[in-house]
Scaffold this motif. Structure first.
Motif, PDB file in Angstrom:
ATOM      1  N   VAL A 180       0.895  -0.809  -0.224  1.00 24.87           N
ATOM      2  CA  VAL A 180       0.414  -0.379   0.257  1.00 24.87           C
ATOM      3  C   VAL A 180       0.596   1.203  -0.288  1.00 24.87           C
ATOM      4  CG1 VAL A 180      -1.661   1.333   1.425  1.00 24.87           C
ATOM      5  CG2 VAL A 180      -1.437  -1.174   0.958  1.00 24.87           C
ATOM      6  N   GLU A 181       2.144   1.402   0.617  1.00 27.08           N
ATOM      7  CA  GLU A 181       3.114   2.141   0.938  1.00 27.08           C
ATOM      8  C   GLU A 181       3.487   2.467  -0.393  1.00 27.08           C
ATOM      9  OE1 GLU A 181       6.224   1.450   3.902  1.00 27.08           O
ATOM     10  OE2 GLU A 181       4.046   2.094   5.514  1.00 27.08           O
ATOM     11  N   ILE A 182       3.905   1.702  -0.867  1.00 28.91           N
ATOM     12  CA  ILE A 182       4.686   1.604  -2.576  1.00 28.91           C
ATOM     13  C   ILE A 182       3.412   2.033  -3.787  1.00 28.91           C
ATOM     14  CG2 ILE A 182       5.467   0.471  -4.390  1.00 28.91           C
ATOM     15  CD1 ILE A 182       7.084  -1.411  -2.496  1.00 28.91           C
ATOM     16  N   LEU A 183       3.053   2.008  -3.523  1.00 28.78           N
ATOM     17  CA  LEU A 183       1.461   2.044  -4.892  1.00 28.78           C
ATOM     18  C   LEU A 183       0.833   3.088  -4.153  1.00 28.78           C
ATOM     19  CD1 LEU A 183      -0.537  -0.965  -4.866  1.00 28.78           C
ATOM     20  CD2 LEU A 183       1.500  -0.560  -6.666  1.00 28.78           C
ATOM     21  N   ARG A 184       0.534   3.616  -3.443  1.00 24.73           N
ATOM     22  CA  ARG A 184       0.542   5.464  -2.530  1.00 24.73           C
ATOM     23  C   ARG A 184       1.217   6.254  -2.881  1.00 24.73           C
ATOM     24  NH1 ARG A 184       0.021   4.990   3.044  1.00 24.73           N
ATOM     25  NH2 ARG A 184      -2.252   4.027   3.038  1.00 24.73           N
ATOM     26  N   GLY A 185       3.117   5.812  -3.256  1.00 25.51           N
ATOM     27  CA  GLY A 185       3.561   6.544  -3.910  1.00 25.51           C
ATOM     28  C   GLY A 185       3.607   6.710  -5.492  1.00 25.51           C
ATOM     29  N   LEU A 186       2.631   5.798  -6.357  1.00 23.08           N
ATOM     30  CA  LEU A 186       3.170   5.985  -7.591  1.00 23.08           C
ATOM     31  C   LEU A 186       1.258   6.533  -8.358  1.00 23.08           C
ATOM     32  CD1 LEU A 186       4.246   2.644  -8.556  1.00 23.08           C
ATOM     33  CD2 LEU A 186       4.922   4.744  -9.021  1.00 23.08           C
ATOM     34  N   LYS A 187       0.662   6.453  -6.209  1.00 28.97           N
ATOM     35  CA  LYS A 187      -0.756   6.556  -7.246  1.00 28.97           C
ATOM     36  C   LYS A 187      -1.161   8.615  -8.268  1.00 28.97           C
ATOM     37  CE  LYS A 187      -5.137   8.562  -4.451  1.00 28.97           C
ATOM     38  NZ  LYS A 187      -5.615   8.613  -2.834  1.00 28.97           N
ATOM     39  N   THR A 188      -0.119   9.233  -8.045  1.00 27.34           N
ATOM     40  CA  THR A 188       0.236  10.826  -8.902  1.00 27.34           C
ATOM     41  C   THR A 188       0.059  10.128 -10.696  1.00 27.34           C
ATOM     42  OG1 THR A 188       1.872  11.912  -8.038  1.00 27.34           O
ATOM     43  CG2 THR A 188       0.076  12.420  -7.270  1.00 27.34           C
ATOM     44  N   LEU A 189       0.618   9.500 -10.826  1.00 26.94           N
ATOM     45  CA  LEU A 189       2.071   9.053 -11.851  1.00 26.94           C
ATOM     46  C   LEU A 189       0.747   7.647 -12.896  1.00 26.94           C
ATOM     47  CD1 LEU A 189       4.721   8.798 -13.291  1.00 26.94           C
ATOM     48  CD2 LEU A 189       4.427   6.281 -12.612  1.00 26.94           C
ATOM     49  N   THR A 190      -0.435   7.974 -12.461  1.00 22.32           N
ATOM     50  CA  THR A 190      -1.392   7.322 -13.540  1.00 22.32           C
ATOM     51  C   THR A 190      -2.685   7.538 -12.261  1.00 22.32           C
ATOM     52  OG1 THR A 190      -1.444   4.702 -11.319  1.00 22.32           O
ATOM     53  CG2 THR A 190      -0.004   4.899 -13.418  1.00 22.32           C
ATOM     54  N   THR A 191      -3.099   8.717 -13.155  1.00 21.43           N
ATOM     55  CA  THR A 191      -3.894   9.373 -12.889  1.00 21.43           C
ATOM     56  C   THR A 191      -5.131   8.912 -12.950  1.00 21.43           C
ATOM     57  OG1 THR A 191      -3.312  10.979 -14.749  1.00 21.43           O
ATOM     58  CG2 THR A 191      -2.866  12.009 -12.564  1.00 21.43           C
ATOM     59  N   LYS A 192      -5.064   8.630 -14.770  1.00 22.72           N
ATOM     60  CA  LYS A 192      -6.597   8.344 -15.448  1.00 22.72           C
ATOM     61  C   LYS A 192      -6.624   6.154 -15.276  1.00 22.72           C
ATOM     62  CE  LYS A 192      -6.115  11.154 -19.343  1.00 22.72           C
ATOM     63  NZ  LYS A 192      -5.896  11.382 -20.806  1.00 22.72           N
ATOM     64  N   CYS A 193      -5.019   6.054 -14.896  1.00 24.33           N
ATOM     65  CA  CYS A 193      -5.506   3.978 -14.111  1.00 24.33           C
ATOM     66  C   CYS A 193      -4.971   4.054 -13.054  1.00 24.33           C
ATOM     67  CB  CYS A 193      -4.457   3.769 -15.832  1.00 24.33           C
ATOM     68  SG  CYS A 193      -4.909   1.958 -15.721  1.00 24.33           S
ATOM     69  N   HIS A 194      -5.120   4.485 -11.607  1.00 27.92           N
ATOM     70  CA  HIS A 194      -4.902   4.214 -10.573  1.00 27.92           C
ATOM     71  C   HIS A 194      -3.539   2.293 -11.110  1.00 27.92           C
ATOM     72  CE1 HIS A 194      -5.859   7.921  -8.866  1.00 27.92           C
ATOM     73  NE2 HIS A 194      -6.650   7.591  -9.257  1.00 27.92           N
ATOM     74  N   ALA A 195      -2.756   2.267  -9.146  1.00 27.99           N
ATOM     75  CA  ALA A 195      -1.862   1.343  -9.384  1.00 27.99           C
ATOM     76  C   ALA A 195      -3.221   0.575  -8.734  1.00 27.99           C
ATOM     77  CB  ALA A 195      -1.398   1.511  -8.581  1.00 27.99           C
ATOM     78  N   THR A 196      -3.066  -0.969  -9.672  1.00 28.69           N
ATOM     79  CA  THR A 196      -3.733  -1.863  -8.779  1.00 28.69           C
ATOM     80  C   THR A 196      -3.258  -3.474  -7.773  1.00 28.69           C
ATOM     81  OG1 THR A 196      -5.149  -2.531 -11.057  1.00 28.69           O
ATOM     82  CG2 THR A 196      -5.575  -4.233  -9.498  1.00 28.69           C
ATOM     83  N   LYS A 197      -4.175  -3.242  -6.560  1.00 30.84           N
ATOM     84  CA  LYS A 197      -4.044  -3.536  -5.420  1.00 30.84           C
ATOM     85  C   LYS A 197      -3.796  -5.538  -5.456  1.00 30.84           C
ATOM     86  CE  LYS A 197      -5.205   0.395  -2.386  1.00 30.84           C
ATOM     87  NZ  LYS A 197      -5.621   0.913  -1.459  1.00 30.84           N
ATOM     88  N   LEU A 198      -2.796  -6.350  -5.532  1.00 26.22           N
ATOM     89  CA  LEU A 198      -3.510  -7.328  -5.084  1.00 26.22           C
ATOM     90  C   LEU A 198      -2.348  -8.317  -4.777  1.00 26.22           C
ATOM     91  CD1 LEU A 198      -2.240  -8.013  -8.637  1.00 26.22           C
ATOM     92  CD2 LEU A 198      -3.929  -7.485  -8.086  1.00 26.22           C
ATOM     93  N   PHE A 199      -3.181  -8.023  -3.187  1.00 25.97           N
ATOM     94  CA  PHE A 199      -3.332  -9.120  -1.921  1.00 25.97           C
ATOM     95  C   PHE A 199      -4.375  -8.666  -1.134  1.00 25.97           C
ATOM     96  CE2 PHE A 199      -2.376  -4.431  -1.059  1.00 25.97           C
ATOM     97  CZ  PHE A 199      -3.113  -4.052  -0.331  1.00 25.97           C
ATOM     98  N   ALA A 200      -4.136  -9.946   0.114  1.00 25.87           N
ATOM     99  CA  ALA A 200      -5.509 -10.830   0.101  1.00 25.87           C
ATOM    100  C   ALA A 200      -6.177  -9.248   1.389  1.00 25.87           C
ATOM    101  CB  ALA A 200      -5.087 -12.171   0.596  1.00 25.87           C
TER     102      ALA A 200
END
Length: 288
Positions: A180-200
């Protein structure tokens, strides 16, 4: 009569000699007489031991010098301790990774297989920036170069360009919290297509299957859930070009490569779905 007295004197003299011979202190004089010679031998023995000790000392000193000269580089020392690899050159990182792969999976690559591993299998990130979450977005842009926006920021599916549920970059972490911490750091990079979380953790697999029916540019997760999604054909790999492996240490000093159970799950995942892609130059690894 005289003969009898002589016989008795002789007998008494013989008894005295016998007693003297068996007396516990009968050899004292002899010991004292030989003592200087023994002391001299002891001195020679001590001198010999001293010389021998000096030789061993010199040998140890010489061996220490040899060890110092041939002291392994940091990345070589780290290779024995999985998860502590220094982020050096791409060649050093690749050597460490292949060594860890063979040890973890009990796989022995032949010399021919080792030669066939592409030299550019490991991405070498810029050394001008620290490898932290704050700079992750800049590093990702650098990986994809001038075309990063075209590759990562398109929001809708374009026929022939992006298959549903197929990310361009996949990030694997040891825990959901770290992911979650890592993907939060990339949030503004993919404004039209947010990063997808793949954990349980807190996310049902059905929800992720639904999300993966759309365009996915960046995905991040844990080994177990990623493997499951690949097995049910929800997560696809045809577009995947970068596999980013999180090298962050947790509170116990452990990483993706040595957290119990998680490490085994990662190597099973890598061996089953990623190693062949690396060998075919279709996939590059990034240690971050």
């Amino acid at each position: 009569m005289a003969k009898k007295m002589v016989h008795e004197d002789s007998k008494r003299s013989h008894k005295k000699r016998s007693a003297k011979a068996t007396h516990p202190f009968s050899k004292i004089k002899k010991f004292k007489k030989n003592k200087p010679e023994k002391l001299e031998n002891e001195e020679e023995e001590e001198e010999a031991l001293s010389t021998q000790h000096k030789l061993f000392k010199d040998k140890d000193k010489a061996m220490s010098t040899v060890k110092a000269v041939h002291k392994p580089a940091k990345h070589q020392v780290a290779a024995a301790d999985k998860g502590n690899v220094e982020l050096g050159s791409s060649r050093e990182q690749l050597d460490w990774f292949i060594s860890a792969f063979q040890a973890a999976t009990r796989t022995k690559l032949s010399s021919l297989e080792l030669q066939e591993i592409p030299e550019n299998s490991m991405l070498e990130l810029s050394n001008t920036m620290d490898h932290n979450i704050h700079n992750l977005m800049k590093h990702v842009k650098g990986i994809f170069g001038p075309s990063w926006e075209e590759v990562l920021c398109e929001g809708s599916l374009v026929k022939g360009n992006a298959e549903p549920g197929c990310p361009a970059i996949l990030i694997i972490s040891s825990s959901a919290v770290r992911c979650v911490e890592i993907l939060r750091g990339l949030k503004t990079l993919t404004t039209k297509c947010h990063a997808t979380k793949l954990f349980a953790k807190h996310i049902k697999i059905e929800e992720q299957v639904s999300i993966l029916k759309e365009r996915v540019n960046i995905a991040g997760g844990t080994p177990s859930r990623i493997k499951k999604l690949i097995e049910i054909d929800a997560l696809k790999l045809s577009r995947l070009s970068v596999l980013m492996l999180d090298m962050h240490k947790d509170a116990k000093g452990l990483t993706l490569f040595n957290v119990p159970q998680v490490s085994n799950e990662f190597w099973e995942l890598y061996k089953a779905y990623f190693h062949q892609q690396v060998m075919l130059s279709k996939l590059q690894i990034c240690l971050y």
